[in-house]
Write an enzyme that holds these catalytic residues in place. Sequence first.
Site, short mmCIF file in Angstrom:
data_model
loop_
_atom_site.label_atom_id
_atom_site.label_comp_id
_atom_site.label_asym_id
_atom_site.label_seq_id
_atom_site.Cartn_x
_atom_site.Cartn_y
_atom_site.Cartn_z
N SER A 140 0.83 -1.22 0.00
CA SER A 140 0.00 0.00 0.00
C SER A 140 0.86 1.26 0.00
O SER A 140 0.55 2.24 0.68
CB SER A 140 -0.94 -0.02 1.21
N ARG A 188 20.20 5.10 -9.69
CA ARG A 188 18.97 5.89 -9.86
C ARG A 188 19.23 7.38 -9.67
O ARG A 188 19.90 7.79 -8.72
CB ARG A 188 17.94 5.44 -8.83
N HIS A 207 22.33 6.06 0.24
CA HIS A 207 22.14 7.51 0.28
C HIS A 207 23.32 8.10 1.02
O HIS A 207 23.70 7.61 2.09
CB HIS A 207 20.83 7.86 1.00
N HIS A 261 19.65 2.56 0.89
CA HIS A 261 18.49 3.44 0.65
C HIS A 261 17.53 2.92 -0.41
O HIS A 261 16.32 2.95 -0.22
CB HIS A 261 19.03 4.80 0.23
N ALA A 264 9.41 9.50 2.04
CA ALA A 264 10.11 10.23 0.97
C ALA A 264 10.17 11.71 1.34
O ALA A 264 9.17 12.30 1.75
CB ALA A 264 9.38 10.04 -0.35
N GLN A 265 11.34 12.27 1.20
CA GLN A 265 11.54 13.66 1.63
C GLN A 265 11.63 14.61 0.44
O GLN A 265 10.82 15.52 0.27
CB GLN A 265 12.81 13.75 2.47
N ASN A 294 7.90 2.77 2.34
CA ASN A 294 8.98 3.71 2.00
C ASN A 294 8.38 5.03 1.52
O ASN A 294 8.91 6.11 1.77
CB ASN A 294 9.87 3.12 0.90
N THR A 295 7.26 4.91 0.82
CA THR A 295 6.62 6.12 0.28
C THR A 295 6.42 7.19 1.36
O THR A 295 6.75 8.36 1.16
CB THR A 295 5.24 5.75 -0.32
N ALA A 308 2.93 2.84 -5.38
CA ALA A 308 2.70 1.97 -6.53
C ALA A 308 1.37 1.24 -6.39
O ALA A 308 0.53 1.26 -7.30
CB ALA A 308 3.86 0.98 -6.69
N LYS A 312 1.34 -5.50 4.98
CA LYS A 312 1.77 -6.31 6.13
C LYS A 312 1.83 -5.53 7.45
O LYS A 312 2.01 -6.15 8.50
CB LYS A 312 3.10 -6.98 5.84
N ARG A 320 24.56 10.23 -6.67
CA ARG A 320 24.69 9.60 -5.35
C ARG A 320 25.79 8.58 -5.22
O ARG A 320 26.42 8.46 -4.18
CB ARG A 320 23.40 8.89 -5.04
#
Length: 542
Positions: free
Chosen positions: A27, A399, A256, A364, A60-61, A56-57, A30, A49, A303
């Site tokens: 959830s 990325r 990161h 990260h 996000a900063q 992770n969403t 995505a 779960k 990065r």
Amino acid sequence: MNKSIALARNLYLYSVKRKVDFLIIGSGIAGLSYALKVAEHGKVLILTKANEDESNTKYAQGGIAGVMHKPDTYEKHIQDTLVCGDGLCNEEVVRMVVTESTERIKELIEWGARFDKNPKGEFDLGKEGGHSENRILHHKDNTGFEIERALLARVHVHPNIEILDHYFALELLTQHHLGKKVTSRSSDTECYGVFALNTHTNRIEQLLSRITLMATGGAGHVYATTTNPVIATGDGIAMVYRAKGKLENMEFFQFHPTSLYNPDERPSFLITEAMRGFGGILKTIDGKEFMQKYDRRGSLAPRDIVARAIDNELKLRGDDFVHLDCRHLDKEGLIRHFPNIHKKCLSLGIDFTKDCIPVVPASHYMCGGIKVDMNGRSTIKNLYASGECSCTGLHGANRLASNSLLEAIVYAHLSATDSIGQFKNVNFCESIPEWNAEGTASPEEMVLITQSLREAQSIMTNYVGIVRSNLRLKRAFDRLLIIHNETENLYERTTVSPELCQLRNIIKVSYIIIKYAMMRKESIGLHYNIDYAKNLVQISSS
Ligand code: FAD
Ligand code: SIN
């Protein structure tokens, strides 16, 4: 006995079986954005779960990268992504994702996500490493929290969507569960849904679907220090691997450069790269700038380069952290843009307008994952994957910052469009036997699980981190094999629990990362092996 071939009896008095058109595991951005699209066409069930917003969403900063107006252009964003990916991006995918960015971000805004604007009413676009323009839309320094809030609010009022929280997806249902042997990764495996542990009742349920979306996020907890919340244990990647689906680019794990140095805190708190985009500068603790030695873009290099440079400085100097210096910047602007980081630092006695912030690299983002095509289809029939658990070809060997939220919404859109065209042609597979827990018992000691977890994380951190070598990888492989065998043995005789399954998944994903890293005989992007290190930045071989 192999638990997954459940041909024998069902040990549970009442079996629970559900059927849905679209089953979504996860959830985060995505899973939720896919749900909102397919729900217009059929019944949707989302399994998650932990609490529904834990992902992770949520953490996000910096924000979401997208081309909104001039002087930025699609071509600039495309080139930045390709350069950052170090030659391994799929250019067709990069072009498609970047040109979709404007439309998909507008949709996110229509769904209720709010992004900061300047006094002129334009988006206040931030900058991060590797970006040639300001193009990061953000909501202060907690963009992910805002996106998750908006998506969940929308999902809650949709009559076709149900969320089951604290449901742990254990494994994919495939022909394997019908007693057919699936041996090859190129075989015609089909997905019929999942077995999931309902942790409210401690029962294992069979959830059948026409279409399944894997949206389980990343695997930061493969390493000892990570910015990822505890849910990031690579479950989806391990499940697909076990079901003989294909993975890709698993050697590329992004560290990161700047997590807050606070050794007692797990997970590590992130200090967004946007602070460097705002003018923050990395320095050693004696106040010397060092990034120009490694890259002309200085503190805002991609990065992989910054994390390696910090790692090298720490090894050369024997320090525990470097400093992020923001003291020269406009104080009000700094606090306005980064209020949560300000609050967090103050709670530790650090006033970033007067003090430097101590930072270290931390694991990260998983750049590799479940291989998908440009419709989000995995190599397993009726199984799609989107978000951090997938590998689309966008990121290549590294990325570009803030491209992952973008990738997730673009691929959720593509997967949804394709799924909607497919699901009516797919029948439910009703003949899967129930989960067989015969021969298993409660764990004797939970400490066996926690100790193995620490050992696995320490192997990955010591030997498969930012700097690798052939010898380190071999050592990691040999040591991990022992824990792998012990854990499989434990799994065969123990009642399943999230803790045990997560340990098993972390070990499986670690094993895959090492295997891929051993196969790559070069240094490229995030995979830096000192045995193939020529032509790279001045990194010591320590
Ligand atoms: P997630 O958001 O991680 O969601 C995964 C979901 O799957 C969760 O709900 C989880 O509970 C569920 N799940 C996992 N396993 C199971 C299982 N076995 N059974 C049931 N459910 C399961 N990216 C950017 O683009 N910009 C940023 O500014 C940015 N900042 C970041 C800051 C931090 C601190 C972190 C950790 C990441 C950041 N990222 C950023 C990366 C980005 O947040 C993630 O890549 C993205 O949010 C992943 O979304 P997702 O939907 O794929 O997975
Ligand atoms: C950050 O804000 O520095 C994280 C951005 C990202 O991971 O894309």
